[in-house]
Scaffold this motif. Sequence first.
Motif, PDB file in Angstrom:
ATOM      1  N   ASP A  14      -0.086  13.271   2.945  1.00 18.84           N
ATOM      2  CA  ASP A  14      -1.453  12.983   3.368  1.00 18.84           C
ATOM      3  C   ASP A  14      -1.524  12.464   4.798  1.00 18.84           C
ATOM      4  O   ASP A  14      -2.611  12.353   5.369  1.00 18.84           O
ATOM      5  CB  ASP A  14      -2.092  11.944   2.432  1.00 18.84           C
ATOM      6  N   ILE A  15      -0.375  12.128   5.368  1.00 21.23           N
ATOM      7  CA  ILE A  15      -0.348  11.606   6.730  1.00 21.23           C
ATOM      8  C   ILE A  15      -0.388  12.779   7.711  1.00 21.23           C
ATOM      9  O   ILE A  15       0.457  13.672   7.639  1.00 21.23           O
ATOM     10  CB  ILE A  15       0.918  10.765   6.969  1.00 21.23           C
ATOM     11  N   ARG A  23       0.851  -1.186   0.000  1.00 22.48           N
ATOM     12  CA  ARG A  23       0.000   0.000   0.000  1.00 22.48           C
ATOM     13  C   ARG A  23       0.886   1.235   0.000  1.00 22.48           C
ATOM     14  O   ARG A  23       1.764   1.378   0.848  1.00 22.48           O
ATOM     15  CB  ARG A  23      -0.915   0.008   1.222  1.00 22.48           C
ATOM     16  N   ILE A  24       0.664   2.112  -0.946  1.00 21.31           N
ATOM     17  CA  ILE A  24       1.456   3.336  -1.086  1.00 21.31           C
ATOM     18  C   ILE A  24       0.652   4.504  -0.525  1.00 21.31           C
ATOM     19  O   ILE A  24      -0.495   4.725  -0.910  1.00 21.31           O
ATOM     20  CB  ILE A  24       1.817   3.589  -2.560  1.00 21.31           C
ATOM     21  N   ILE A  25       1.271   5.238   0.396  1.00 16.43           N
ATOM     22  CA  ILE A  25       0.617   6.371   1.045  1.00 16.43           C
ATOM     23  C   ILE A  25       1.472   7.610   0.823  1.00 16.43           C
ATOM     24  O   ILE A  25       2.688   7.589   1.046  1.00 16.43           O
ATOM     25  CB  ILE A  25       0.438   6.120   2.554  1.00 16.43           C
ATOM     26  N   ASP A  26       0.841   8.664   0.368  1.00 10.26           N
ATOM     27  CA  ASP A  26       1.536   9.932   0.173  1.00 10.26           C
ATOM     28  C   ASP A  26       1.933  10.497   1.532  1.00 10.26           C
ATOM     29  O   ASP A  26       1.108  10.609   2.439  1.00 10.26           O
ATOM     30  CB  ASP A  26       0.617  10.913  -0.563  1.00 10.26           C
ATOM     31  N   VAL A  27       3.198  10.836   1.687  1.00  7.18           N
ATOM     32  CA  VAL A  27       3.683  11.312   2.977  1.00  7.18           C
ATOM     33  C   VAL A  27       3.003  12.613   3.387  1.00  7.18           C
ATOM     34  O   VAL A  27       2.846  12.900   4.580  1.00  7.18           O
ATOM     35  CB  VAL A  27       5.219  11.481   2.924  1.00  7.18           C
TER      36      VAL A  27
END
Length: 216
Positions: free
Chosen positions: A101-102, A95-99
Amino acid sequence: MNGIMRNKVQRKFKMRGYTLKVEALTEILSFLSRFQDAEDEALDLLLDELQHQSLKSSILDKEPVHRVVSLLLEAEAAAVEEGPHSSDTSRSALRIIDVFDIPKFQYDHVKKIFYEHKGGLPIHGDASAKATLYRDRFLLLLQRLSRDPHFARLAFDTDISQFGSCEISQIQSLVGCTGRRWVMGVISQFEDGHFYLEDLTAAVEINLSNAISFAL
């Protein structure tokens, strides 16, 4: 659920630095009633998961407790539904999460709460960014250690360990004190070549000539 479990819940939460309101205690007891033979394990799991939540205060009402209880019950239901031998090939293992967006949370050591950082986060830090990074990391470790039962402030109904009170003291408070104190800090080597243990209040010189090093 009997009064013994009620007192145990209040005691364990107090050791972690929490104070329970009546509705929060009722929610916890309702959750523990699902695990008749494993109340202690369920309570420890609830406390561990609660430490990862962003809390506005150490005085807990029903809302944060209910949120954690719901997460644990959903995880239990998912585990039962999948079963020990099931394999879900449609679920992605990556799962790729935009940094960006955290959400970023910062710890307020005065109010002892976490709050969400609302401002923008630049890609490149300024001159004070490195010092702020280590300061925030130190405060995160300090609050985590302070919530540990061995280092929490003693309550009237808690047992004292063989070392007495292990509450963390600031290095600045050691001036004029006698006896044993427990401190937390980082080891630094200043320009004079000597080693010091320092926290956010002061630094004290230490002798590492008899220190033992462990090879990793």
